[in-house]
Structure formats: structure tokens, C-alpha cells
Design an enzyme around this catalytic site. Sequence first.
Site, PDB file in Angstrom:
ATOM      1  N   ASP A  75     -12.454  26.012 114.680  1.00  0.00           N
ATOM      2  CA  ASP A  75     -13.708  26.477 114.499  1.00  0.00           C
ATOM      3  C   ASP A  75     -14.398  26.555 112.841  1.00  0.00           C
ATOM      4  O   ASP A  75     -13.545  27.120 112.233  1.00  0.00           O
ATOM      5  CB  ASP A  75     -14.326  27.895 115.054  1.00  0.00           C
ATOM      6  CG  ASP A  75     -14.333  27.674 116.739  1.00  0.00           C
ATOM      7  OD1 ASP A  75     -15.032  26.745 117.103  1.00  0.00           O
ATOM      8  OD2 ASP A  75     -13.519  28.261 117.267  1.00  0.00           O
ATOM      9  N   GLY A 111      -6.943  21.117 105.033  1.00  0.00           N
ATOM     10  CA  GLY A 111      -8.166  20.598 104.120  1.00  0.00           C
ATOM     11  C   GLY A 111      -9.554  21.305 104.961  1.00  0.00           C
ATOM     12  O   GLY A 111     -10.393  21.823 103.978  1.00  0.00           O
ATOM     13  N   ASP A 135       0.651  16.927 108.118  1.00  0.00           N
ATOM     14  CA  ASP A 135      -0.047  15.792 107.699  1.00  0.00           C
ATOM     15  C   ASP A 135       0.237  15.544 106.272  1.00  0.00           C
ATOM     16  O   ASP A 135       0.295  14.414 105.852  1.00  0.00           O
ATOM     17  CB  ASP A 135      -1.478  15.374 108.077  1.00  0.00           C
ATOM     18  CG  ASP A 135      -1.668  15.646 109.524  1.00  0.00           C
ATOM     19  OD1 ASP A 135      -0.848  15.420 110.361  1.00  0.00           O
ATOM     20  OD2 ASP A 135      -3.049  16.124 109.734  1.00  0.00           O
ATOM     21  N   ARG A 170      14.810  -4.194 123.022  1.00  0.00           N
ATOM     22  CA  ARG A 170      13.178  -4.048 123.164  1.00  0.00           C
ATOM     23  C   ARG A 170      12.857  -3.801 121.896  1.00  0.00           C
ATOM     24  O   ARG A 170      13.190  -3.329 120.826  1.00  0.00           O
ATOM     25  CB  ARG A 170      13.093  -2.660 123.939  1.00  0.00           C
ATOM     26  CG  ARG A 170      13.318  -2.988 125.383  1.00  0.00           C
ATOM     27  CD  ARG A 170      12.899  -1.635 126.420  1.00  0.00           C
ATOM     28  NE  ARG A 170      12.874  -1.986 127.591  1.00  0.00           N
ATOM     29  CZ  ARG A 170      13.335  -0.838 128.464  1.00  0.00           C
ATOM     30  NH1 ARG A 170      13.133   0.227 128.276  1.00  0.00           N
ATOM     31  NH2 ARG A 170      13.321  -1.390 129.888  1.00  0.00           N
ATOM     32  N   HIS A 179      -2.950  12.238 110.938  1.00  0.00           N
ATOM     33  CA  HIS A 179      -4.543  12.079 110.995  1.00  0.00           C
ATOM     34  C   HIS A 179      -4.843  10.678 110.142  1.00  0.00           C
ATOM     35  O   HIS A 179      -4.005   9.810 110.217  1.00  0.00           O
ATOM     36  CB  HIS A 179      -5.062  13.195 110.225  1.00  0.00           C
ATOM     37  CG  HIS A 179      -6.417  13.471 110.453  1.00  0.00           C
ATOM     38  ND1 HIS A 179      -7.285  14.102 109.428  1.00  0.00           N
ATOM     39  CD2 HIS A 179      -7.160  13.489 111.760  1.00  0.00           C
ATOM     40  CE1 HIS A 179      -8.427  14.021 110.130  1.00  0.00           C
ATOM     41  NE2 HIS A 179      -8.375  13.653 111.397  1.00  0.00           N
TER      42      HIS A 179
HETATM   43  O1  F6P Z   1      -3.631  17.982 111.403  1.00  0.00           O
HETATM   44  C1  F6P Z   1      -2.765  18.123 112.233  1.00  0.00           C
HETATM   45  C2  F6P Z   1      -2.684  17.025 113.552  1.00  0.00           C
HETATM   46  O2  F6P Z   1      -1.611  17.267 114.439  1.00  0.00           O
HETATM   47  C3  F6P Z   1      -2.968  15.714 113.184  1.00  0.00           C
HETATM   48  O3  F6P Z   1      -1.857  15.211 112.911  1.00  0.00           O
HETATM   49  C4  F6P Z   1      -3.775  15.094 114.294  1.00  0.00           C
HETATM   50  O4  F6P Z   1      -4.162  14.249 114.062  1.00  0.00           O
HETATM   51  C5  F6P Z   1      -4.346  16.349 114.799  1.00  0.00           C
HETATM   52  O5  F6P Z   1      -3.960  17.512 114.345  1.00  0.00           O
HETATM   53  C6  F6P Z   1      -4.438  16.574 116.243  1.00  0.00           C
HETATM   54  O6  F6P Z   1      -5.708  17.650 116.344  1.00  0.00           O
HETATM   55  P1  F6P Z   1      -5.781  18.614 117.707  1.00  0.00           P
HETATM   56  O7  F6P Z   1      -4.784  19.500 117.704  1.00  0.00           O
HETATM   57  O8  F6P Z   1      -7.184  19.053 117.535  1.00  0.00           O
HETATM   58  O9  F6P Z   1      -5.493  17.741 118.706  1.00  0.00           O
END
Ligand code: F6P
Length: 376
Positions: A75, A111, A135, A170, A179
Site C-alpha cells: 500500500d 524502491g 531484487d 532435457r 522484477h
Molecule cells: O520485489 C520482490 C519481488 O519478489 C519481485 O522479484 C517480484 O516481481 C515481486 O516481488 C512479486 O510481487 P508480489 O509479492 O506482489 O507478488
Amino acid sequence: MAIRKVGVLTAGGDSPGLNAAIRAFGKAAIGYGWEVVGYRDGFRGIAEDRRVKLSKATLSGILTVGGTVLGTSRDKPHRMPIDGETRDMTDQIVANYRKAGLDALVCIGGGGTAKNALRLSKAGLDVITLPKTIDFDLAGTDATIGFATALEIATDAIDRLHSTAHSHHRIIVAEIMGHGAGWLTLGSGLAGGADVILIPEIPYTVATVADAINRRVRAGTNFSIVAVAEGARSVEDARALAAAEARLDAAGERTAKDAARSEIELLELQHTGNTLRLAHQLEQLTGLESRVSILGYVQRGGTPSPLDRLLATLVGTAAADLVAARTFGVMVAARGDSTEAVPLNEVAGRRHTVPPDHPWIAAARHVRTCLGDEAP
Ligand code: F6P
């Protein structure tokens, strides 16, 4: 006026090491003689005034526990869904901070949290942030809480996926979080010896990836591990997204902005399932059976690694020192083996992605890992 009472919250995605940071800040704050309160579920908790007193007893035994004992949420103070509508809760947060008699608020997050904390700081609150994200896409810091643990988990997964890949001949495509940044995929791909590493910073061509796998087959190795970042895109998809983002930046009026936003949303939606599509395309182009493993939230879970505990303890205790020195509006960055206070306006809105000349990229090319592009 002397510091008497401080608050702490965790915001954004959960991450290993959050509890270690809460504990470090809390214990150091109690050591200074301050009262400490924790807000539940990120910025929502302070907007709704849901807080809990943190004592020596509540802070003990949480160092090694995954997730966050305070709960978290994504939020935003200025755009919070409340009773079916989106409201700006900034004034309410300021009022609740004053009502609680806080002298400082420490926000542990990535961030998005830096941006939100900067907003609260501009609204008059004395705020400090601690850098957390698996990330590692946060600007201004040498390390972020959670990355080291996630790197270990993703590397371990790549190690394990080798068993099935070589036994069944495979291709295994492992999707790794991150992210819009490739740190986690590049790091674990390199450490785990992935044969192909695809990251958002280097758009790929499926044919180039298939060529690399076929070359391995011709050389006698009929399996391959492809480490693909969730944000990695083909050259065409990356071009379409960049164009839409440029339109959003250039858009002056609201309708143009909304149109560009919906275009980006649609492209993101189309990106869902990209890893499955990639595996299917590789199967067709190489004739090797392909399978997908999406590592997902496993990467964020469980016990933090020693490096994350150390980092969390360092930045958490440094935050208490900064409160004591009344240095606010900053993020406690990791710098070398110490810490540094970086102004939040130098962090908020900036993203830390893998630069093309990063040593990890050079090393990957040296060991002949395919990065999905034509090697320069
Ligand atoms: O920022 C951490 C992270 O795990 C990212 O790697 C991923 O894109 C995102 O959060 C997933 O977000 P949520 O927890 O909102 O599904």
C-alpha cells in the site's frame, strides 16, 4: 528535544532478513532508552493506527525467522484502497504519527518504500529507510537485505535442476524473480553454471538461444539449463515496451497518459506466460524435451543467510544512531563493509539495473554462457 519514542514498519514484498533488521533497530533503540512501536502491514498500519509495542522480549527469537513479524503490504500512503475507494492517506498518517508521539519512523523496504518515505518526509515526518529487496534493484546502496539469501536459494535450485536436465536430456527453463532487474538471475545463473542466462537488461532472440543449445548438442551435451529472469523480454517485446514507456514519459495530458498506461498494462499481461512460451519455442527449435520450473516465492522464504543477517544488523543499528543524531530523510545504505546515510531524494525513483559493462556480464561471456544476444 530528546528522542523518546520511535516507530518501525516493513513495506513491499516480504524478504529474508526483515526480522533481523526490526530486531537490530529495536534493540539499539531500547538501548538508547527509547520506547519502540511497530506498525502492522506497512503504510496501511500507520494509516489505520494499528501498532504494537516492541519490547526486548518481543524482539528476541526473531533473528533467524523468515518474513516479517510486523506483516507487510504494498500500500502507498497517497493511493490506498479504503472501503472500496482509493484515498490519499498522507494527512491521516501524519496525524497518527503525531498522536502516537513518535520522534522518528523507520521504514524497511525497497524502491517503492523509498518513494513513499520521501513523500512522508516532505509531509513533515522524520523518516529513515533501510534497504530491503531480493531484487537488488534499489539505487544508492552496495547491498540490499534479502538478496544474498535469494541468491543462495536460486543457485541451489539451479544446482538441483541439473539432475533432471542431464538424466532426461532435457532443457530446463528456470524462471527467477527480480522484477525489472537481472541481478538475481545473472548471479544465480553464473554461480549455478546455467548454460543460458536471460535478463531484462539484455533483450534476447529465441533463435540465438536455440543455436547455443544446439551447439552444445553437437558437442555431445544433450541437456541445457536456461535461467530466465521474470522480466526478461525478446528484442521485439522489449522494443514494444520501451516505446510505450517513452509515450508515457512524453504524454502531456491525462488521456494520453492513460492510453500509454493501458498499453503498458496490456504488454505486461501478454508477458505473463513468457517462460512457458520460451520453453515451447526452444523445444520446437532444438528437438529436446523442455520443462519449466518457476521458482516464485520460494526465493523469498525461510531463514536469512548470515550475510543478510549481518547486513540487517548493521543498517538497523546504524538507523538508531542516525535517529540519535537527528539525521532524517535518508536511507541507510550499505557502503563497503560499513554504512552511509544517502538522502532519500537521491534514491527514490531511481532503479539499479545490471550495467552492460558489469564484471558479471563479462565473466558470463568469458565462460561462454549464452546471454541471448549476439556476443559482442
Ligand atoms: O520485489 C520482490 C519481488 O519478489 C519481485 O522479484 C517480484 O516481481 C515481486 O516481488 C512479486 O510481487 P508480489 O509479492 O506482489 O507478488
